[in-house]
Write a protein that holds these residues in place. Sequence first.
Motif, PDB file in Angstrom:
ATOM      1  N   ASP A   2       1.354 113.288  94.821  1.00 53.82           N
ATOM      2  CA  ASP A   2       2.098 111.924  94.710  1.00 53.82           C
ATOM      3  C   ASP A   2       3.151 112.225  93.921  1.00 53.82           C
ATOM      4  N   LEU A   3       4.351 112.049  94.729  1.00 53.00           N
ATOM      5  CA  LEU A   3       5.802 112.348  94.271  1.00 53.00           C
ATOM      6  C   LEU A   3       6.357 110.903  94.249  1.00 53.00           C
ATOM      7  N   ALA A   4       7.430 110.952  93.438  1.00 48.91           N
ATOM      8  CA  ALA A   4       8.318 109.811  93.201  1.00 48.91           C
ATOM      9  C   ALA A   4       8.853 109.402  94.779  1.00 48.91           C
ATOM     10  N   GLU A   5       9.273 110.502  95.312  1.00 44.65           N
ATOM     11  CA  GLU A   5       9.902 110.450  96.896  1.00 44.65           C
ATOM     12  C   GLU A   5       9.187 109.616  97.693  1.00 44.65           C
ATOM     13  N   ASN A   6       7.913 109.813  97.578  1.00 47.49           N
ATOM     14  CA  ASN A   6       7.033 108.952  98.511  1.00 47.49           C
ATOM     15  C   ASN A   6       7.014 107.534  98.447  1.00 47.49           C
ATOM     16  N   HIS A   7       7.432 106.943  97.436  1.00 47.72           N
ATOM     17  CA  HIS A   7       7.658 105.571  97.398  1.00 47.72           C
ATOM     18  C   HIS A   7       9.202 105.079  97.260  1.00 47.72           C
ATOM     19  N   PRO A   8       9.783 105.100  98.329  1.00 41.09           N
ATOM     20  CA  PRO A   8      11.047 104.772  98.278  1.00 41.09           C
ATOM     21  C   PRO A   8      11.557 103.411  97.924  1.00 41.09           C
ATOM     22  N   HIS A   9      10.191 102.506  98.213  1.00 46.76           N
ATOM     23  CA  HIS A   9      10.670 101.019  98.068  1.00 46.76           C
ATOM     24  C   HIS A   9      10.593 100.940  96.476  1.00 46.76           C
ATOM     25  N   VAL A  10       9.926 101.624  95.806  1.00 50.64           N
ATOM     26  CA  VAL A  10       9.784 101.257  94.304  1.00 50.64           C
ATOM     27  C   VAL A  10      11.273 101.288  93.421  1.00 50.64           C
TER      28      VAL A  10
END
Lengths: 164, 404
Positions: A156-164
């Motif tokens: 789980d990386l921050a890049e996986n959630h571009p909408h956040v």
Amino acid sequence: VGLVVGSNPMSMDAIAARLLERFAGDVEHVRIQEPDTIVARIAREKLKDVAARLKADPEVGYETLNWVAGVDRHTAFESVYHVYSWKTNTWIELHVELPKDKPEVDTVCDIWPAADWHEREAWDMVGIRYLGHPDLRRILLKDDFIGHPLRKDYVDLAENHPHV
Amino acid sequence: MYDHFDTPEPDEAVKLALRRIEESTARGEGSDMDGLAFNEVVVNMGPQHPSTHGVLRLVCTIDGELVKDVIPVIGYLHRCKEKLAEKRTYFQYIPIIDRTEYLASINCEWGYVLAVEKLAGIQVTRRAEFIRVITGELMRIASHLVAVGTFTADLSPLGTAMVFYMFRDREQILDLMEELSGARMMFNYFRFGGVRYDLPDGWVEKCREFLKSFPAKIKEYEALVDDNAIFLQRTQGKGVITQQDVIDYGITGPNARASGIDLDLRRHRPYSVYPELDFQIVSAQHGDIFDRYRCRMDEMRQSLKIVEQCLDMLPKGPVQIGSLRAPYVITPPPGSCYVGQENPRGEYGTYIESDGSRYPYRLKFRDPCFCNLQLFPKLLSGNKIADAVAISGSIDLVLGGIDR
């Protein structure tokens, strides 16, 4: 009351014997899971054909798809189908193994309409591609999410959630 | 710089709706009598909308008052329940179940605990079995009260009268549950092989009092609604679920039974002590909104009957296996199992795969609302918008369960 559940009661042994007889070579590793479920394996090329025949079987007739689950088994993926037979009031659990590098299998949407969302969920969570699915979008996660979180190698990386 | 007056980029669901309009126009469908197609409009309903009872979003294609197409968008309440299971022991996961379907959380706990017990071969004590049935059926009543209450508020021939009465009476059940488990909604009450606490002193008497007073209240509700001309007009013959829909889409629970199908897992895949109890499977014939409402009301009566029998039959004995506490650390043998259990909304299934460790290898929930919601595009298309609200209320969705 219209549709009567269990109108054609059969013992689990009789159902298993019937499957082995009518689907010889197509359905493998048939075993009875007490009290009312049959577990079997199907080769992925045969899934669609076998599913249609399972549904059309006049005595058992697996007519209602209950759910589909994608499972990551480290060495391979697996698509699990759980189908209900109204006539005998029993269930069948079909396991289809998919290679790790190419997790693809034919959709069963046109045979069991309920498969639509369940297959979308398996695609969303485990990344199994259902070929011929009419609308294979993500269902629980956002459209722009990256990765498939229920894979065992998912990080789980921050890049996986571009909408956040 | 974000400009508040900019139209945001449509997302995938809206694009799909627009694409479908284009396709139907190209085929020459979807036009009015003058051959004009541009009176079809895509309207977004939810996720914050009072009549969706949660964060459900419906992308509706409407033509005047008529709903042409619906694309449900879910996932706004997704909390990665299945992913969380990978890092929790079987025991640690019980309180997380409560948060899936929060209106009948004890029934969801029950489904999970049943699956783990089956996988690990744990026997439940007899007294605990009866306590489980009592709590499960009480929560079925509470859940149906919310379902029918909010549904009548959506229809609004009575304003919000019904919903207040029903929440008032549901509070009695929550009080009983609070005395038992310490919580009103997130119980964390079931344990492998039993339940957490035995019944406190005087609880059985309080429960009997409730059983005595409640039938009169059901009659009161029925007097309010059943002969109400507006209510009947808006519910009879609308939103019919056919038996073929039930077979095709795996509809379960009261929604299926209202269509004349007698499927009830308490009878057809019996678990716990249900085979010893005397109750009827409630079903109706037409499968319309009114029949779904009737099924829920009659099911409450059956639940009362079941609770009463359980209180009479309640044996003495321990409520947990082992000397003091139920096992905290369990390691089921490698294998998989699925248990379907009759939730107030239908078949709540738990599929567990174990690799022999303390953590579930794969945990999957089959939520009844998820399956029932799949029918929406077919069920709502062709209805007026106001009826669409009534129909979606009668299906009784809980978004916590759908999104998991």
